[in-house]
Design a protein around this motif. Structure first.
Motif: not given
Length: 66
Positions: A48-66
């Motif tokens: 579940r923690a790994q799934d959450l991390l993948w969700a964060l890395v694939n979020s628009k906030a990560f893709l466009y801001n970081y």
């Protein structure tokens, strides 16, 4: 991340570490509500923690801001 899971950190601390690792900032109070995700479901806590991390890395906030 595996170290954080195996060390017995609380869900709050684990989520904070995932946000710091992915966004370089602590989670907002509403983002901390994701701790419910770590305690529910049929998957193990590590999965579940790994799934959450993948969700964060694939979020628009990560893709466009970081």
């Amino acid at each position: 991340m595996a170290k954080a899971i195996l060390s017995g950190k609380s869900d709050h601390d684990l989520i904070e570490e995932l946000y710091l690792a992915s966004f370089s900032r602590p989670p907002t109070p509403s983002e901390l509500d994701n701790s419910k995700y770590l305690t529910s479901g049929s998957l193990g806590r590590a999965a579940r923690a790994q799934d959450l991390l993948w969700a964060l890395v694939n979020s628009k906030a990560f893709l466009y801001n970081y």
